[in-house]
Scaffold this motif. Structure first.
Motif, short mmCIF file in Angstrom:
data_model
loop_
_atom_site.label_atom_id
_atom_site.label_comp_id
_atom_site.label_asym_id
_atom_site.label_seq_id
_atom_site.Cartn_x
_atom_site.Cartn_y
_atom_site.Cartn_z
N TYR A 52 0.72 -1.15 -0.09
CA TYR A 52 -0.09 0.06 -0.22
C TYR A 52 0.70 1.35 0.01
N GLU A 53 1.93 1.03 0.90
CA GLU A 53 2.99 2.51 1.05
C GLU A 53 3.42 2.64 -0.59
N ASP A 54 3.56 1.74 -1.26
CA ASP A 54 4.11 2.15 -2.69
C ASP A 54 3.09 2.54 -3.42
N SER A 55 1.91 2.29 -3.00
CA SER A 55 0.86 2.77 -3.94
C SER A 55 -0.10 4.07 -3.48
N ILE A 56 0.32 4.65 -2.58
CA ILE A 56 -0.45 5.74 -2.10
C ILE A 56 -0.76 6.74 -3.07
N GLY A 57 -0.09 7.30 -3.89
CA GLY A 57 -0.34 8.05 -4.78
C GLY A 57 -1.52 7.61 -5.70
N PHE A 58 -1.49 6.34 -6.26
CA PHE A 58 -2.57 5.89 -6.77
C PHE A 58 -4.03 5.86 -6.37
N PHE A 59 -4.21 5.45 -4.96
CA PHE A 59 -5.09 5.56 -4.07
C PHE A 59 -5.55 6.99 -4.09
N GLU A 60 -4.71 7.78 -3.69
CA GLU A 60 -5.22 9.00 -3.76
C GLU A 60 -5.73 10.00 -4.82
N THR A 61 -5.08 9.37 -6.18
CA THR A 61 -5.66 10.09 -7.39
C THR A 61 -7.34 9.51 -7.64
N VAL A 62 -7.12 8.19 -7.32
CA VAL A 62 -8.37 7.60 -7.58
C VAL A 62 -9.50 8.44 -6.73
N VAL A 63 -9.15 8.34 -5.33
CA VAL A 63 -10.42 8.86 -4.43
C VAL A 63 -10.59 10.47 -4.72
N GLN A 64 -9.47 11.10 -5.11
CA GLN A 64 -9.89 12.49 -5.33
C GLN A 64 -10.65 12.88 -6.70
N ASP A 65 -10.20 11.98 -7.88
CA ASP A 65 -10.89 12.19 -8.95
C ASP A 65 -12.31 11.72 -8.91
N ASN A 66 -12.71 11.00 -7.93
CA ASN A 66 -14.05 10.41 -7.67
C ASN A 66 -14.81 10.85 -6.70
N SER A 67 -14.25 11.91 -5.86
CA SER A 67 -14.58 12.37 -4.66
C SER A 67 -16.09 12.48 -4.73
N GLN A 68 -16.80 12.82 -5.74
CA GLN A 68 -18.13 13.42 -5.74
C GLN A 68 -19.16 12.22 -5.69
N TYR A 69 -18.54 11.11 -5.92
CA TYR A 69 -19.35 9.87 -5.92
C TYR A 69 -19.24 8.92 -4.54
N LEU A 70 -18.44 9.42 -3.75
CA LEU A 70 -17.95 8.58 -2.32
C LEU A 70 -18.54 9.16 -1.31
N LYS A 71 -19.04 8.37 -0.45
CA LYS A 71 -19.70 8.62 0.80
C LYS A 71 -19.20 7.16 1.65
N ALA A 72 -18.46 7.57 2.85
CA ALA A 72 -18.10 6.61 3.73
C ALA A 72 -18.52 6.65 5.08
N THR A 73 -18.33 5.69 5.75
CA THR A 73 -18.59 5.63 7.50
C THR A 73 -17.67 4.31 8.05
N THR A 74 -17.46 4.42 9.06
CA THR A 74 -16.39 3.72 9.80
C THR A 74 -17.03 2.85 11.06
N HIS A 75 -16.32 1.81 11.32
CA HIS A 75 -16.60 1.24 12.49
C HIS A 75 -15.51 0.65 12.88
N LEU A 76 -15.16 1.27 14.31
CA LEU A 76 -13.61 0.99 14.71
C LEU A 76 -13.57 -0.37 15.59
N GLY A 77 -14.63 -1.21 15.55
CA GLY A 77 -14.48 -2.40 16.32
C GLY A 77 -14.60 -2.36 17.99
N ARG A 78 -13.91 -3.55 18.38
CA ARG A 78 -13.82 -3.64 20.07
C ARG A 78 -15.05 -3.34 20.58
N ASP A 79 -16.27 -3.64 20.43
CA ASP A 79 -17.19 -3.61 21.02
C ASP A 79 -18.21 -4.95 20.84
#
Length: 206
Positions: free
Chosen positions: A3-30
């Motif tokens: 992943y560390e070698d591909s951070i630029g790729f991930f950031e570009t994909v997310v930035q270029d498609n940000s208008q289509y993305l919604k996210a929510t998270t669950h941190l576990g431990r419950d």
């Protein structure tokens, strides 16, 4: 490649498609069941996006559809039309985008405060959407109402061209092997007719 070698790729994909993305998270431990958590988070996001006049495509089998259907019923009182697609990221570009975004977020978030600092922002489900979490989770646990999935054809495709054809024809992944030709020409011609010349050129290279 890490992943560390591909951070630029991930950031570009997310930035270029940000208008289509919604996210929510669950941190576990419950102590929550991970499969139920996934269903609740999917239902919360579907409710946020709005699924009127839409087909919800779930990555997985009928069990996943059952959990999601009950979770969203707990939130909205009804279940939208839905279908399952095994390995949907191989058939549907939007599913691949969701997988890439989720992987990126998983590597970025290691503390609750990071959830609002990442792109896209990913608020903690049990905090930001606590009023939806309880009803959705309870419905999964307590309901025995059958969940209906649309009778859409399922085919297993082993090559990129046949997966493209499945996507183009609205066929879901899974089931018996594909029984049709794998030429992408009809897809290329359709893209060109619709004015997507660059896309048509890229598809023709597959």
């Amino acid at each position: 490649m890490t992943y560390e070698d591909s951070i630029g790729f991930f950031e570009t994909v997310v930035q270029d498609n940000s208008q289509y993305l919604k996210a929510t998270t669950h941190l576990g431990r419950d102590g929550s069941d991970p499969e139920r958590v996934e269903a609740v988070q999917s239902a919360v996001l579907a409710e946020q996006v709005g699924v009127e006049d839409a087909l919800v495509i779930l990555d997985g089998n009928e069990d996943k559809a059952e959990r999601f259907g009950r979770a969203i019923t707990g939130i909205s009182g009804s279940c939208p039309p839905m279908a399952t697609c095994i390995q949907s990221e191989l058939y549907y570009p939007t599913s691949l985008l969701a997988d890439l975004c989720a992987s990126h977020l998983a590597y970025q978030i290691d503390h609750p405060r990071h959830c609002s600092e990442v792109t896209p922002t990913a608020p903690v489900t049990k905090e930001e959407f606590n009023h939806l979490w309880g009803p959705a989770y309870n419905e999964i646990v307590n309901s025995s109402t059958p969940v209906y999935t649309e009778p859409i054809e399922h085919r297993r495709a082993e090559t990129v061209p046949t997966r493209m054809t499945c996507w183009f024809e609205g066929v879901m992944g899974g089931g018996e092997p594909v029984q049709f030709e794998s030429s992408v020409r009809p897809i290329v011609q359709y893209a060109r007719r619709e004015g997507y010349e660059e896309l048509a050129t890229r598809l023709s290279e597959v």
